[in-house]
Structures are given as structure tokens and as C-alpha cells.
Design a protein around this motif. Structure first.
Motif, PDB file in Angstrom:
ATOM      1  N   ASN A 178     -37.415   6.270 -70.298  1.00 45.44           N
ATOM      2  CA  ASN A 178     -35.777   6.888 -70.433  1.00 45.44           C
ATOM      3  C   ASN A 178     -34.965   6.514 -71.680  1.00 45.44           C
ATOM      4  O   ASN A 178     -34.211   7.298 -72.464  1.00 45.44           O
ATOM      5  N   ALA A 179     -35.175   4.955 -71.729  1.00 43.83           N
ATOM      6  CA  ALA A 179     -34.445   4.503 -72.994  1.00 43.83           C
ATOM      7  C   ALA A 179     -34.823   5.076 -74.152  1.00 43.83           C
ATOM      8  O   ALA A 179     -34.116   5.364 -75.092  1.00 43.83           O
ATOM      9  N   LYS A 180     -36.063   5.138 -74.206  1.00 44.61           N
ATOM     10  CA  LYS A 180     -36.780   5.498 -75.411  1.00 44.61           C
ATOM     11  C   LYS A 180     -36.472   7.177 -75.825  1.00 44.61           C
ATOM     12  O   LYS A 180     -36.080   7.592 -76.949  1.00 44.61           O
ATOM     13  N   GLN A 181     -36.472   7.853 -74.767  1.00 45.54           N
ATOM     14  CA  GLN A 181     -35.991   9.304 -74.802  1.00 45.54           C
ATOM     15  C   GLN A 181     -34.619   9.634 -75.448  1.00 45.54           C
ATOM     16  O   GLN A 181     -34.424  10.307 -76.124  1.00 45.54           O
ATOM     17  N   ARG A 182     -33.852   8.862 -75.085  1.00 45.22           N
ATOM     18  CA  ARG A 182     -32.540   8.877 -75.316  1.00 45.22           C
ATOM     19  C   ARG A 182     -32.170   8.449 -76.536  1.00 45.22           C
ATOM     20  O   ARG A 182     -30.846   8.272 -77.216  1.00 45.22           O
ATOM     21  N   GLY A 183     -33.056   7.654 -77.267  1.00 39.73           N
ATOM     22  CA  GLY A 183     -32.921   6.890 -78.496  1.00 39.73           C
ATOM     23  C   GLY A 183     -32.004   5.717 -78.373  1.00 39.73           C
ATOM     24  O   GLY A 183     -31.661   5.097 -79.515  1.00 39.73           O
ATOM     25  N   GLU A 184     -32.183   4.906 -77.041  1.00 37.99           N
ATOM     26  CA  GLU A 184     -31.262   4.051 -76.998  1.00 37.99           C
ATOM     27  C   GLU A 184     -32.249   2.645 -77.687  1.00 37.99           C
ATOM     28  O   GLU A 184     -33.320   2.643 -77.490  1.00 37.99           O
TER      29      GLU A 184
END
Ligand code: KG4
Ligand code: ZN
Length: 339
Positions: free
Chosen positions: A228-234
Motif C-alpha cells: 500500500n505504501a509503495k502504491q501511494r508513493g510513500e
């Protein structure tokens, strides 16, 4: 020099990715413990590839056996019995050790002892702590198992609790892979965790005390968190993820292990298996134990992960009680009951 009273057990371990042969005197004194690890071979695949493991056991076992006799400075004929891991483990890998042990037993005319890998892990502590005697409670944490035992004698154990899904080591390895860390993940998670903060709550609701151990939920929660973090670019801190995962994974087993000691009025907790090399787990258990009068002990690092000395040690206690003596029809068994 071997006296008439001394018993030398040759141990053989090949259940996963370590080919190991050892000679142990009277169950506690290691004369040799040769371990040929395949970690570097499997690393590139991110985990153990069973077929490759079997082929490498075949390639290594002869060399490891000869080296074990040489280092122990004994002849084959000095061996009193041959103890081998017959399960649990990878079928192809077990076949190599068991076939080798059967051949030796036949050629040398010596008894063959079938050892449960888990019992071997617990016995590593008899080597590391010469005064240790049952009864005690043992927490076994490895790549394949997470279980608590009431160890009543050297050969009698009662299962208290075990994981209902993944093993703790499996969760360490999987989380490490998601974090881009090499196999085996445990030591790498530990290293990264030391630089991070345990500030992420992967599972909001703690596990109920009444349920069996479970690691599948925590493992999936960490994997989802990273995706999820990767998808949100975090930007995520691998070190904080490792520290948070390690803390939550350890808390589950630590709390239950100490509870089991208190419930069974037992003052000694014995840690065993590959994950018992984890410093955070060791320190956490010692700290919890100190608060309620439970002494926590564990083996040296070399005896935590798979090795044949632990198998020879357990084999010795079975041999002197005349238990586990197997015929030449012994079958490797990938899934044997915990006890
Ligand atoms: O007992 P073992 O050598 O093999 C099995 O019987 O499964 O345990 C291997 C497991 C692996 O999952 C590895 O990542 C884990 O032990 N391990 C550790 C550490 N060292 C090895 N886990 C956490 N922290 C460590 N320092
Ligand atoms: Zn093991």
C-alpha cells in the motif's frame, strides 16, 4: 581416549539446507559438528529450493561425514550408534540423510536411531548447558515450527501449544523478502531492526490469549502495509518496519512461553530452534522471566540453527533408554507429529 563407559553417537542432519554430521560423547560433549550450509546457493532464489537442496546433500554428505570422523579423531568402528533426523523436513533432503545413515548402520552393524528434528533442537541445550535436566518448558521457534512443550524427561514431551498456520521463522523470511533483504531473513531483519523504531502497529487488535499462535495474519499485514505504501508513493523506513515486525512477532511467543511456565509451575524456560538466535527474543524473554522468577536459557548461536550435534545428543538419550531404535526399513517422514 574412549573408555568402556563412554558412548559415542554419530548424528546426521539433512532435513533442509544444511548437511551436517557430528560425533557427540555421552550426549553432551561435542567431538565434532561439521555443517555444510547451502545458504549461498539458495539465496539467489529467495528461499530453499527442495530439489537443489537434495542434490547438494548428495554431493556433500560423504565429505562432511569423513571430516566429522577426522575432527573427532575416531574410527568408524568407535561409534556406538547412528542417530539421524527422519522428519520433519523436506522429503528429498531427508532421504539423503536417512539413506546414508541406514547404509552406515548396515555396514558397521550398529543400531540406528530415528530422531525427530524438533526434539533435536531442544537437545542442543543439553550440550550448551551441561547441568540442564528435565523437567522444563521449551519454546521451539524455527523456520518450520512454533511450539511450546512440557519436557517431562529426555524422551517424553507433551505439546502445550503450536502455531495454527505459519511458523515464526517463515514469517521472518517472508517479511525480509518483501523488504528486499536476503534469505535467510531472520538475521537480516534483526540487523535492520536494531537501526529502526518499533513505531508501526501492523495489527491493531492484539491476539486473544485463548487462541493458538498465528503468524499468517501478522505476515500478511506487513506485506500489505509495504504494498500500500509503495502504491501511494510513500517513503517507508525498512528499519522501522523490521523493528515493528520483530517486536510484534516476539511479543506473541514470549508472553505465551512465560504464561506456560507459570501455569505449569515451572521455573526454567528453554529456548530452541533457528529463531532462538534472535537477540531481541532472547532479551525480551529474559526480561519477562526475571519479573516472575523464570530462568530463560538458550543454546550458543551455532547450536540454534540446524546441526547434527543436537541430533546426536537426542539420539544418545534415546539410545540409553532403548527408545527410537529403527530398522533398515526406516522411512523419511516430512510431517511427523510434534511429539
Ligand atoms: O532451525 P532452523 O535452522 O531450520 C528449521 O528447522 O526451520 O531455523 C531457520 C530459521 C529461518 O527462518 C531463519 O530466518 C531463522 O531461523 N533465524 C532467525 C535468526 N537466525 C535464524 N530469525 C530471527 N533472528 C535471527 N537472528
Ligand atoms: Zn531446524
Amino acid at each position: 581416549m574412549k573408555t568402556n563407559k563412554d558412548i559415542y553417537i554419530l548424528g546426521i542432519e539433512s532435513s533442509c539446507d544444511e548437511t551436517s554430521v557430528a560425533v557427540v560423547k555421552n550426549g553432551r560433549e561435542v567431538l565434532s559438528n561439521i555443517i555444510s550450509t547451502q545458504i549461498d546457493i539458495h539465496k539467489i532464489y529467495g528461499g530453499v529450493v527442495p530439489e537443489i537442496a537434495s542434490r547438494n546433500h548428495i554431493k556433500n554428505i560423504d565429505v562432511v561425514f569423513n571430516e566429522a570422523l577426522k575432527v573427532a579423531n575416531i574410527e568408524k568402528e568407535d561409534i556406538d550408534a547412528i542417530a539421524v533426523t527422519y522428519g520433519s523436513g523436506l522429503m528429498g533432503a531427508l532421504i539423503v540423510g536417512v539413506s546414508f545413515a541406514k547404509t552406515l548402520a548396515y555396514v558397521l552393524g550398529k543400531p540406528l536411531i530415528a530422531v525427530n528434528h524438533i526434539e533435536g533442537h531442544i537437545s542442543a541445550n543439553y550440550i550448551a548447558h551441561p547441568d540442564l535436566k528435565p523437567p522444563f518448558i521449551s519454546l521451539v521457534v524455527s523456520g518450520g515450527h512454533t511450539a511450546l512443550f512440557n519436557v517431562k524427561s529426555y524422551t517424553k514431551k507433551k505439546l502445550i501449544d503450536s502455531t495454527c498456520d505459519d511458523a515464526i521463522g517463515e514469517a521472518f523470511d517472508k517479511v525480509a523478502r518483501e523488504c528486499g533483504l536476503e534469505y535467510p531473513g531472520g538475521p537480516n531483519i534483526q540487523r535492520e531492526a536494531e537501526k529502526g523504531r518499533p513505531c508501526i502497529d501492523f495489527i491493531k487488535k492484539p491476539q486473544s490469549k485463548n487462541f493458538a499462535f498465528s503468524y499468517s495474519g501478522l505476515k500478511t499485514a506487513v506485506v500489505n502495509f509495504i504494498h500500500n505504501a509503495k502504491q501511494r508513493g510513500e517513503i517507508i523506513s525498512i528499519q522501522d518496519i523490521c523493528a515493528s515486525f520483530q517486536k510484534q512477532a516476539v511479543e506473541v511467543v514470549s508472553r505465551r512461553a512465560i504464561d506456560a511456565c507459570l501455569k505449569n509451575k515451572c521455573k526454567t524456560l528453554v529456548l530452541a530452534g533457528g529463531v532462538s538466535a534472535n537477540k531481541y527474543l532472547r532479551d525480551d524473554l529474559v526480561e519477562r522471566g526475571e519479573k516472575c522468577g523464570v530462568k530463560v536459557i538458550y543454546p550458543d548461536l551455532k547450536l540454534c540453527t540446524d546441526n547434527a550435534a543436537m541430533i546426536a545428543s537426542q539420539g544418545y538419550f534415546m539410545y540409553i533408554e532403548n527408545k527410537g531404535i529403527a530398522g533398515l526399513n526406516l522411512s523419511p517422514t516430512p510431517n511427523i507429529p510434534l511429539v
